[in-house]
Enzyme design. Structure first.
Site, PDB file in Angstrom:
ATOM      1  N   TRP A 127     -15.455 -42.896  15.126  1.00  0.00           N
ATOM      2  CA  TRP A 127     -15.708 -41.893  14.088  1.00  0.00           C
ATOM      3  C   TRP A 127     -14.778 -40.693  14.258  1.00  0.00           C
ATOM      4  CZ3 TRP A 127     -17.698 -36.907  15.139  1.00  0.00           C
ATOM      5  CH2 TRP A 127     -17.878 -36.127  14.006  1.00  0.00           C
ATOM      6  N   HIS A 128     -14.494 -40.303  15.488  1.00  0.00           N
ATOM      7  CA  HIS A 128     -13.622 -39.148  15.706  1.00  0.00           C
ATOM      8  C   HIS A 128     -12.187 -39.436  15.261  1.00  0.00           C
ATOM      9  CE1 HIS A 128     -16.788 -37.468  18.440  1.00  0.00           C
ATOM     10  NE2 HIS A 128     -16.328 -36.359  17.911  1.00  0.00           N
ATOM     11  N   GLY A 129     -11.761 -40.684  15.338  1.00  0.00           N
ATOM     12  CA  GLY A 129     -10.400 -41.011  14.934  1.00  0.00           C
ATOM     13  C   GLY A 129     -10.019 -42.406  15.359  1.00  0.00           C
TER      14      GLY A 129
END
Length: 405
Positions: A334-336
């Site tokens: 989700w962060h990247g």
């Protein structure tokens, strides 16, 4: 045209407080001006996405229209008489709910520029949409007012980076006017949070992120040739400087968001609760609380229940182990899309699983490991805090720069 990014500088707060005065006065007089709050929020949203940010504004508009139709359609399906509550329809609705953010997150893997669907706050709006769909599925939301859902989805103070609220909790605050005594307490807390936020974001965050971090990064890059994997004492400095910057910058932002919410009579959940706790699992339950609780309630608990229901794994210990692994892998993605975000997530899963394993081992061998401060947890700034700071070093992407650039 004037462009204002949320909580970017002190000047922003001057405009914000002036615009909030009618809301504050109305609250003290015992009435809530929903119409003014809507206009106020719309104006500040326009100021975020105007000028060179207008492409993001168009993406936001498209996102809102699509997801309003999605949530409305699923609610009508779920609440119609004789609804079978199809799992396939639910999965499809969730998939459509995360489709936008998935495209935005993974587009950089295939082209050198970001997706035209991206805009500031897309992840946090997605949490609200998907969380609402899941609560409709569970039957927790029995009445969905689309106007109130729009207010919830686009609630201005928290739109860019949270904290993450829940529809039912938000509507309870939105529908009521706090009595003057309670609102006075909210205003007092808001002032305190604003002052603390200024200290965190504009002073301590500046010291760690602007004065110290670039210097130690430069020293670390300069000394990487003479150390194994480029790891040197300046890298340790980067670890602590970035950890301090990350905490104070984000905690300051979160305090601002909560403070402005309080002034509007909405008691948005706090994001931090004494985060430098003794045990890794406790720290993660006190750091970015709203995100941790969202992932716990909507991913971890449901995935663990699914595994137990289908008897994938008989051992509760291994069920929890796999659950944490999947949870933090998803959180990392989700962060990247880069390797260091994924490793960051897996590293956190390892920390929690090792902590749980140690506590179980100690309990099983309590004759050899008495329950005391030394065996129950390391001190706040020893093993636990250093491990978490190392995870933030991974998260920062500096190791990618150190090793591959």
């Amino acid at each position: 045209m004037l462009n204002l990014q949320p909580y970017e500088n002190p000047q922003y707060f001057v405009y914000l407080i002036i615009a909030l005065l009618p809301v504050i006065i109305g609250m003290f007089k015992g009435f809530r001006m929903h119409w003014y709050e809507s206009i106020f929020s719309l104006v500040f949203l326009v100021l975020i996405f105007d000028a060179d940010k207008w492409p993001q504004g168009k993406a936001l508009l498209g996102y809102v229209v699509f997801n309003l139709l999605l949530v409305y359609a699923y609610f009508k399906y779920r609440t119609r008489e004789g609804s079978k509550n199809s799992t396939a329809v639910f999965y499809l609705s969730v998939a459509l709910g995360i489709a936008h953010v998935a495209v935005v997150k993974f587009t950089p893997l295939f082209q050198h520029h970001g997706s035209i669907l991206g805009f500031l706050g897309i992840s946090y709006l997605t949490f609200r949409v998907v969380g609402t769909i899941m609560e409709i599925r569970d039957g927790s939301i029995k009445d969905l007012n689309m106007w109130k859902f729009i207010q919830f989805l686009l609630f201005f103070p928290t739109i860019s980076s949270g904290p993450i609220d829940r529809y039912r909790r938000f509507v309870k605050d939105y529908d009521r006017v706090p009595d003057p005594e309670h609102y006075a307490q909210l205003v007092t807390k808001a002032i305190h949070y604003l002052m603390l936020g200024f200290l965190y974001k504009f002073i301590l965050g500046y010291i760690f992120g602007t004065l110290w971090l670039p210097s130690v990064e430069h020293m670390a890059m300069a000394s990487r040739g003479g150390a194994f994997l480029g790891l040197s004492w300046p890298v340790v400095g980067v670890m602590y400087a970035y950890s301090g910057y990350l905490f104070f910058d984000f905690a300051g932002y979160s305090l601002f968001a909560v403070a402005i919410s309080y002034l509007m009579g909405i008691e948005t959940p706090m994001n931090f609760n004494k985060p430098w706790s003794h045990i890794t699992s406790r720290l993660l339950n006190r750091w970015q609380l709203s995100l941790s609780f969202w992932f716990r309630d909507y991913i971890y608990m449901r995935f663990v229940f699914f595994m137990m229901k289908h008897k994938w794994i008989k051992s509760r210990v291994w069920t929890a182990f796999v659950g944490y692994l999947v949870l933090f892998l998803i959180m990392g993605i989700w962060h990247g899309e880069t390797w260091y975000y994924i490793v960051y997530g897996l590293f956190h899963a390892m920390l929690i699983n090792l902590t749980d394993a140690w506590l179980r081992f100690k309990k099983k061998h309590k004759d050899f490991f008495p329950h005391n401060r030394a065996t129950h947890y390391p001190s706040p700034f020893s093993m636990t805090a250093n491990a978490v700071c190392f995870s933030f070093l991974i998260f920062s992407g500096f190791l990618d720069k150190l090793w591959f650039h």
